[in-house]
Structure formats: C-alpha cells, structure tokens
Enzyme design. Structure first.
Site, PDB file in Angstrom:
ATOM      1  N   HIS A 219       0.805  -1.217   0.000  1.00  0.00           N
ATOM      2  CA  HIS A 219       0.000   0.000   0.000  1.00  0.00           C
ATOM      3  C   HIS A 219       0.838   1.266   0.000  1.00  0.00           C
ATOM      4  O   HIS A 219       0.294   2.356  -0.103  1.00  0.00           O
ATOM      5  CB  HIS A 219      -0.977  -0.018   1.183  1.00  0.00           C
ATOM      6  N   SER A 223      -0.447  -0.873  -6.162  1.00  0.00           N
ATOM      7  CA  SER A 223      -0.215  -1.952  -7.120  1.00  0.00           C
ATOM      8  C   SER A 223       0.454  -1.429  -8.378  1.00  0.00           C
ATOM      9  O   SER A 223       0.211  -0.300  -8.792  1.00  0.00           O
ATOM     10  CB  SER A 223      -1.545  -2.585  -7.512  1.00  0.00           C
ATOM     11  N   LYS A 247     -14.695  -6.770  -8.718  1.00  0.00           N
ATOM     12  CA  LYS A 247     -13.931  -7.628  -9.625  1.00  0.00           C
ATOM     13  C   LYS A 247     -13.356  -8.837  -8.877  1.00  0.00           C
ATOM     14  O   LYS A 247     -13.426  -9.971  -9.360  1.00  0.00           O
ATOM     15  CB  LYS A 247     -12.813  -6.823 -10.276  1.00  0.00           C
ATOM     16  N   ASP A 248     -12.779  -8.600  -7.695  1.00  0.00           N
ATOM     17  CA  ASP A 248     -12.292  -9.728  -6.885  1.00  0.00           C
ATOM     18  C   ASP A 248     -13.458 -10.615  -6.472  1.00  0.00           C
ATOM     19  O   ASP A 248     -13.344 -11.838  -6.457  1.00  0.00           O
ATOM     20  CB  ASP A 248     -11.581  -9.222  -5.621  1.00  0.00           C
ATOM     21  N   GLU A 291       3.600 -34.128  -2.971  1.00  0.00           N
ATOM     22  CA  GLU A 291       2.409 -33.566  -3.603  1.00  0.00           C
ATOM     23  C   GLU A 291       2.813 -32.792  -4.862  1.00  0.00           C
ATOM     24  O   GLU A 291       3.961 -32.345  -4.983  1.00  0.00           O
ATOM     25  CB  GLU A 291       1.734 -32.609  -2.612  1.00  0.00           C
TER      26      GLU A 291
HETATM   27  C1  HEM Z   1      -0.508 -16.148   1.560  1.00  0.00           C
HETATM   28  C2  HEM Z   1       0.067 -15.723   0.497  1.00  0.00           C
HETATM   29  C3  HEM Z   1      -0.101 -14.369  -0.167  1.00  0.00           C
HETATM   30  C4  HEM Z   1      -1.126 -13.481  -0.043  1.00  0.00           C
HETATM   31  C5  HEM Z   1      -2.395 -13.622   0.798  1.00  0.00           C
HETATM   32  C6  HEM Z   1      -0.801 -12.356  -0.898  1.00  0.00           C
HETATM   33  C7  HEM Z   1      -1.596 -11.241  -1.046  1.00  0.00           C
HETATM   34  C8  HEM Z   1      -1.372 -10.219  -1.956  1.00  0.00           C
HETATM   35  C9  HEM Z   1      -2.336  -9.229  -2.319  1.00  0.00           C
HETATM   36  C10 HEM Z   1      -3.758  -9.122  -1.758  1.00  0.00           C
HETATM   37  C11 HEM Z   1      -1.770  -8.440  -3.256  1.00  0.00           C
HETATM   38  C12 HEM Z   1      -2.431  -7.305  -4.026  1.00  0.00           C
HETATM   39  C13 HEM Z   1      -3.295  -7.884  -5.148  1.00  0.00           C
HETATM   40  C14 HEM Z   1      -2.496  -8.533  -6.249  1.00  0.00           C
HETATM   41  O1  HEM Z   1      -1.583  -7.899  -6.807  1.00  0.00           O
HETATM   42  O2  HEM Z   1      -2.772  -9.717  -6.545  1.00  0.00           O
HETATM   43  C15 HEM Z   1      -0.415  -8.911  -3.463  1.00  0.00           C
HETATM   44  C16 HEM Z   1       0.507  -8.328  -4.312  1.00  0.00           C
HETATM   45  C17 HEM Z   1       1.777  -8.810  -4.539  1.00  0.00           C
HETATM   46  N1  HEM Z   1       2.277 -10.034  -4.093  1.00  0.00           N
HETATM   47 FE1  HEM Z   1       1.368 -11.262  -2.803  1.00  0.00          FE
HETATM   48  N2  HEM Z   1       0.414 -12.570  -1.500  1.00  0.00           N
HETATM   49  C18 HEM Z   1       0.866 -13.785  -1.088  1.00  0.00           C
HETATM   50  C19 HEM Z   1       2.034 -14.390  -1.485  1.00  0.00           C
HETATM   51  C20 HEM Z   1       2.956 -13.832  -2.355  1.00  0.00           C
HETATM   52  C21 HEM Z   1       4.137 -14.489  -2.833  1.00  0.00           C
HETATM   53  C22 HEM Z   1       4.527 -15.924  -2.470  1.00  0.00           C
HETATM   54  C23 HEM Z   1       4.800 -13.594  -3.642  1.00  0.00           C
HETATM   55  C24 HEM Z   1       6.111 -13.745  -4.393  1.00  0.00           C
HETATM   56  C25 HEM Z   1       6.984 -14.664  -4.215  1.00  0.00           C
HETATM   57  C26 HEM Z   1       4.029 -12.381  -3.681  1.00  0.00           C
HETATM   58  C27 HEM Z   1       4.389 -11.241  -4.389  1.00  0.00           C
HETATM   59  C28 HEM Z   1       3.561 -10.154  -4.574  1.00  0.00           C
HETATM   60  C29 HEM Z   1       3.924  -8.961  -5.322  1.00  0.00           C
HETATM   61  C30 HEM Z   1       5.255  -8.681  -6.007  1.00  0.00           C
HETATM   62  C31 HEM Z   1       2.798  -8.120  -5.301  1.00  0.00           C
HETATM   63  C32 HEM Z   1       2.660  -6.738  -5.966  1.00  0.00           C
HETATM   64  C33 HEM Z   1       2.136  -6.984  -7.344  1.00  0.00           C
HETATM   65  C34 HEM Z   1       1.938  -5.741  -8.163  1.00  0.00           C
HETATM   66  O3  HEM Z   1       1.483  -4.736  -7.625  1.00  0.00           O
HETATM   67  O4  HEM Z   1       2.213  -5.824  -9.377  1.00  0.00           O
HETATM   68  N3  HEM Z   1       2.919 -12.566  -2.896  1.00  0.00           N
HETATM   69  N4  HEM Z   1      -0.203 -10.000  -2.661  1.00  0.00           N
END
Ligand code: HEM
Lengths: 426, 270
Positions: A219, A223, A247-248, A291
């Site tokens: 935040h 994004s 959308k989500d 798995e």
């Molecule tokens: C329990 C696991 C996770 C949750 C609940 C989570 C949740 C989120 C959410 C809600 C967002 C904003 C919406 C979106 O861009 O899809 C986000 C963005 C992001 N997540 Fe995750 N995430 C998780 C795991 C990960 C993992 C494993 C990675 C990378 C190895 C990751 C990398 C990123 C990045 C780089 C963004 C920014 C994307 C952008 O703005 O282009 N996340 N995450």
C-alpha cells in the site's frame, strides 16, 4: 500512503464519529480495501490472485482449526483419528477434503501470483519489499504444507518426513545431528509427529502476520499494472471499492465452483493412494513422491546424481533445490531492466515462456520414477532453470532493447491522455 | 557485482548438472531403457468396472452392497480385517437394527468388561468395529476398509485383481529367477506380479445370494468391489448431493456477482 486524490474517510453517523476518535478501525479499512484506496484502472485478472490467496489462507485456517479439534497427534492414533473424522464427525469428510484440496488450490493460486510477478516485473523497485515478503511467505507455505502432509501418518506422510529430513544429512559434519534434532529421534516417530502438529498449527498464523506486512508494504507504492508504467494522475486510478471489490468478488465465486468440483467430485485426485495405507517404517513405498506442488523442486533435487570434485551429488542436489527458490529473493537486483512489464520486453518475454514450459517439464519429471529417460529430461530442464535465473535474466536485462512504453496508464487504456498531450507540447 | 556472482553461481550448478548428465547418459547409452519383468508384464490399467456409485450423481446400489458384504463375510473375512467399519454402519446397506444386532453378535470382541475392568471376550454389539482377523498363512493380508482408496485404480483394481489370476507366461516361467515362487500366485494386475493371496474367488457359487442373483466368479468380484467402495467412502452419497447444492449455489452467486461487476465497471474503460 496513498495518492493525494484518494478520498478521505468522513464518518457521518455519530457512533462512527465516536469510534473514529477512539479506535480508527473503520478508517483503516476504508483506506486499505475501501473507497479510500486508489488502484490502477487497468489491472487484468492476474491481479486477482493476491485476494484469492488471502481467501485460501482463511479457508485453511478455519477448516484446520476444526480438524485439530478431532485429530490425535500420536503415532498410534493419528491415522485412525483421521478416519474417525472422515466417518464419524459431522461434516468431517467435507472439512478434511476441504483442507487437503484447499492446500493444493492455495498453491495453484500462489504459483499464478508469483508468475504474474515474473511476467510483469512486479518485484522491481519500488516493490522489492513486497516481493521479499512474498518469497518468505512461499517458503513458510512449503514448510507448513510439508508438515501438514505428515500428520495423517500414512505411508507417504511417514516417508516424506524421512526423505525431507534426510536432505539435511547431506551437509557434512552437522548433517546427521541436524536431522536427529529436527525429528527428535533417529527416524520419524511420536516426537516428530507432535512437533510437526504444533508447528503446523502455528505457521499459518505466522504466514498471516507476514501477509499483513506484505499488504502494508504494497500500500505504500500501490499496485503495479500490466503496462508497468507508474500511476501519474487521478485518471489512472479507480477506488478499490466498489471497482475491485466487485472484480475480486465475482472471481471468488468462480474459485468456489472449482474448489467444489475438487472437494465434492474428485477429492482424492491430487492425493497419493499410498497415504491411505497406515505408516509402516519397515516397508518403503515403491515410489516416494511429494504432492504435485513440490514436483519441480523434487526433480531439481534428483538431477544431481554425481559428485562434483569433492562435493557429493546429494549435497549438490540439496543446495540446488534451496538455491532454486532463494534466487527469487535476488530478482529485484538481478533484473536491472528499467522496464517492468514483459509486454514491452520482447526478449525477456520469450525466456519467460520458456521458463513456464521448463517448470512444467520439471514437474513431469518430479513425479516420474528416477530412471532414464526422465533423469536426462530433468537434467536438461534443471540446466535451463538455473541458466534462466542466474544467467539469462541478468544478461538479457542489460542487452535488450525494450519496445516504446505508453506515456501513462490512461493513454494505454483510452489511446490518448490530456496530460500526455501537454507533456508533448511543453 | 551481484550479477557477476549470480552468473558464477549459475555456472557452478550447470557444471554439476553437465557432469551428472554426461555420466548418466553414457550409462544410459550403454544399458538402454531399464527393463524388468514388472515393466513388461504388469497391467497398469485395470479392467473397466461400472458401478452405480460412479459419476457425479452416483449412488450406491444397496442390493449389490449387501451381496458384496456377503462375499466379504463368507470369503475375504477369513484373512482380511475391516477395522474402520462398525457394525452399526451397515444400516447404510439397508439392514434392519435387529439384523445388525444378529450380525454383530456372531463376532467375538475382546473388550474391557465394564464391571471388572478386565479384558474379556464377549459377543459383538452394533457399536463395535469389525473384529480383528488372525491369519496364519503366507503374506500379510491388508485391512480392506480403505483398500479402494489405497490403490491406484480403486474398485476397478480390486475387481481386476480378483479376476486376473492367470497362468504365468512361458517367458517368465522358463527362467528360475522369474518363475513364480512356491506359495505365490501369478497375477499381472499385482504390482510385482506374484501375490501371496490364493485366488479367493476360484469357483462359482461360493456364496448364496438371497436376492436370487447368480453368484458367478465375475459377479462376486464385482459385488465385493462395490462393497469395498462403500467401506472406503461411506459418505459418498452425501458428498455428491452436497456438491450439487454447493456448485448450484456458487454458480448462482457467481452469475449475480459477475453482473454486479459489469454494472460497476460499465462506463469505465480499462
Ligand atoms: C498467503 C500468500 C499471499 C497473499 C495472501 C498475498 C496477497 C497479496 C495481495 C492481496 C496483493 C495485491 C493484489 C495482487 O496484486 O494480486 C499482493 C501483491 C503482490 N504479491 Fe502477494 N500474497 C501472497 C504471497 C505472495 C508471494 C509468495 C509472492 C512472491 C513470491 C508475492 C508477491 C507479490 C507482489 C510482487 C505483489 C505486488 C504486485 C503488483 O502490484 O504488481 N505474494 N499480494
């Protein structure tokens, strides 16, 4: 924390005004996932998977807590108590199938989330911290899933514990002691089952904590988006609510349909039949396979069959397997291309798709028996995997000539942007 | 700097792989694809078995489950236990409470006597699980409660195994190292080809079906496979029905929320 044009929370009801003074929780929500959070207008569906991952985590925690009420972490009871859940606990079969298939779909969602990052360069400045926390979450998820798989104490549970803790014996001097310390004995036994249960209960909450940090750090810059061009003006964004809640929201419904298909109609399709055989330390299963979400890493591990100089093959395999994930931590610095989105990076884009194919091949090799020709295929695919992250990404990012970027998100969406016209004049 | 280090680390791993690959591939070129009697003769895909419980709307055929239970009781239970199933669970097959009491009472259960606290033999009660089975022969007969989920191919595998005993092909029988050892039986559906279980359904009419169905070997094998599908997944019908409601409800919600989404975004290009 947000763009200057973001709406401010203005409670009108006296009760909400009162609450806002004492504990501004509604203000926090309004600014984080409400109308006060401005998001690029051009996100595609690959940006839905973060929200969906959060949903998966909630499903795992809720089903898991109820399962834990009926589960007995004792080698003599664990298998039977799992069957007790399946047969005698009201809706127990649904909880258990929901939890095991939920874990698998969680990984499917996370892989899409991670590969979205690779494609759109989401890991680049200013979003390095989001990425680092993400990779940390992924490592925690792997540990959690592994320990959860051990709990029902079936054949694959037992032998997975044996094989995975066996990795650590590859390390010289400390290896055997390390394995013994992890297991609480020479082989998986009651001590192992008890500590795995304890940690499997704990880790999802640790993950939840890191997810909160992940979203907090998201935040700050907000994004990214499919063009990879940063937000410039109000025209580039829409408020999270109602645009992205809607959308989500509808894709959550879609996810639930797919989840239901697995839980109710093919609940064992992603599991291994051997895990319906109680653990037997005296009998090694014909093929020990993890798995599906671990297959690619398993293939990497097994590709190193020969010692290199003084390093045994097994140690090489273990190092390579760890390195294959740890290298993700360095992505923000290995890829120095100033252009984020692969949409405008013709060369990187080709290698990205080669990587996708490569990981699928690795997965196929990981589930196949460790014999030719799969070994050869796995070795070739592992070579590409390491070449991709360690060599190709840094080199491509310095030699590639990216395609021209749009001036702004608005221009990319509408084909014109008043700001862009002004900038061209000035 | 980090990039130079990364390229060196990458080359190190690739070198290790090339080395492993060279040695393995040379061995591969010399030996060819691995072969074994199992690879050549094991039949991986079981025969087709159509059960009424198959498919998304599948339900158990109670008459068939009762017949299958008869086969288990008359034949398989000499060697195989069924420990996850309780006698009271048999209500799902359509047995009356009295019939179940009678079935349970035929078993001997070794349990704590509520008065003295000592372990004592007593007749079974509906709340007891199927009594353990003592087997003195060769091999270890697995508990059958979960067998259709514990084998690739499920019920079709059990059916194929029961009907799949055959004479050993000459190619194997002629060589002492591949000939089926004494006390084992050749069965191409079994993973290592030689199974310790003597053909349990070797003759027609081993059980008498009360519903008049002719107890051929094939029929008995089908019925017991259906019964073992139920023992492994007694909640299958509830699962299918709940799934139908779930998918229906979720599709409905998805359609409504998709329309809401379209409505919110109408007029906003993206
Ligand atoms: C329990 C696991 C996770 C949750 C609940 C989570 C949740 C989120 C959410 C809600 C967002 C904003 C919406 C979106 O861009 O899809 C986000 C963005 C992001 N997540 Fe995750 N995430 C998780 C795991 C990960 C993992 C494993 C990675 C990378 C190895 C990751 C990398 C990123 C990045 C780089 C963004 C920014 C994307 C952008 O703005 O282009 N996340 N995450």
């Amino acid at each position: 924390m947000s763009f200057p044009w973001a709406k401010q929370y203005t409670p009108s009801h006296p009760a909400m005004v009162w609450l806002d003074e004492k504990l501004p929780l509604p203000r926090l929500i309004y600014g984080a996932v409400g109308a006060g959070y401005e998001v690029p207008r051009n996100l595609n569906y690959f940006w839905n998977f973060g929200f969906m991952a959060g949903l998966c985590l909630m499903i795992q925690i809720v089903t898991g807590i109820v399962l834990a009420m009926h589960f007995a972490p004792d080698t003599g009871l664990a298998f039977d108590s799992t069957e007790h859940i399946m047969r005698d606990v009201n809706w127990g079969w649904m909880l258990r199938y929901g939890h095991s298939n939920g874990a698998a779909l969680f990984f499917a969602v996370i892989y899409l989330h991670i590969f979205r990052g690779f494609y759109y360069g989401s890991y680049k400045a200013p979003r390095e911290m989001i990425w680092l926390l993400g990779v940390t979450i992924f490592l925690l998820m792997m540990a959690t899933a592994f320990m959860g798989y051990v709990l029902p104490w079936g054949q694959m549970s037992y032998w997975a514990a044996q094989v995975i803790t066996g990795f650590f014996t590859a390390f010289p001097l400390i290896g055997d002691g390390l394995k013994e310390w992890l297991l609480g004995g020479f082989a998986p036994d009651n001590a192992t089952l008890n500590r795995f249960f304890s940690l499997h209960f704990l880790l999802p909450f640790v993950i939840l904590g890191v997810v909160i940090l992940h979203i907090w750090s998201l935040h700050i810059p907000g994004s990214s988006n499919p063009t990879g061009v940063e937000v410039k003006t109000k025209a580039d964004t829409v408020p999270f609510h109602p645009y992205y809640t809607a959308k989500d929201g509808w894709t959550v419904g879609l996810f639930m349909v797919i989840y239901g298909l697995f839980v109710f109609y093919m609940p064992n399709s992603m599991g291994h039949p051997d895990n319906y055989i109680p653990a037997n330390p005296m009998q090694t299963p014909a093929h020990i396979v993890p798995e599906w979400y671990f297959w690619p890493f398993y293939a990497i591990l097994r590709s190193f069959t020969q010692p290199l100089l003084f390093i045994p093959g097994k140690l090489m395999g273990v190092l390579a397997m760890f390195a294959s994930i740890l290298v993700w931590f360095f992505m923000p610095w290995l890829d120095k291309s100033p252009v984020r989105s692969a949409k405008f990076r013709p060369l990187y884009r080709k290698f990205f798709w080669a990587l996708v194919l490569d990981v699928l091949v690795l997965g196929y090799c990981g589930v196949s028996p460790p014999e030719q020709p799969y070994i050869l295929l796995a070795q070739l695919a592992t070579i590409y995997y390491f070449a991709h992250f360690f060599i190709i990404v840094p080199i491509v990012s310095s030699i590639e000539r990216p395609e021209p970027l749009p001036f702004s998100i608005t221009e990319a969406v509408l084909g014109h942007d008043g700001q862009a016209a002004l900038a061209a004049k000035g | 700097m980090i990039r130079i280090f990364s390229i060196l680390a990458g080359l190190f791993f690739i070198l290790g792989l090339l080395w492993s690959m060279t040695i393995d591939t040379m061995a591969f070129a010399a030996d060819g694809l691995p072969t074994s009697p199992e690879k050549e003769f094991h039949i991986e895909h079981p025969k087709a078995l159509s059960l009424s419980s198959n498919g998304p709307f599948g339900k158990f055929d109670k008459a068939q489950l009762q017949r299958g239970f008869g086969v288990y009781r008359e034949v398989c239970s000499q060697c195989h236990s069924l420990k996850h199933v309780a006698y009271r669970d048999l209500t799902a097959l359509g047995y009356s409470e009295n019939a179940i009491k009678a079935i349970a009472a035929k078993a001997t259960i070794n349990a704590k006597d509520p008065l003295s606290g000592e372990l004592k033999d007593r007749p079974g009660l509906p709340s007891d699980h199927f009594a353990p089975v003592v087997y003195g022969g060769k091999g270890v007969p697995p508990d059958l409660s979960l067998i259709t989920k514990a084998r690739e191919g499920g019920a079709a595998y059990v059916y194929s195994l029961l009907t799949g005993y055959a004479a050993q092909p000459a190619k194997l029988a002629n060589k002492p190292e591949t000939k089926t050892p004494d006390g084992l039986y050749y069965n191409p559906y079994f993973a290592n080809l030689n199974i310790a279980m003597p053909p349990p359904l070797a003759a027609d009419g081993l059980v008498t079906y009360s519903d008049g169905t002719v107890a051929t070997k094939d029929q008995m094998a089908k019925d017991v496979s259906a019964f073992l599908t139920w023992t492994a997944e007694p909640k299958l019908e509830a699962r299918h029905q709940t799934g139908f409601m779930w998918i229906g409800l979720m599709l409905f919600i998805t359609v409504l929320s998709f329309m809401a989404y379209r409505n919110v975004w109408s007029g906003t290009k993206h």
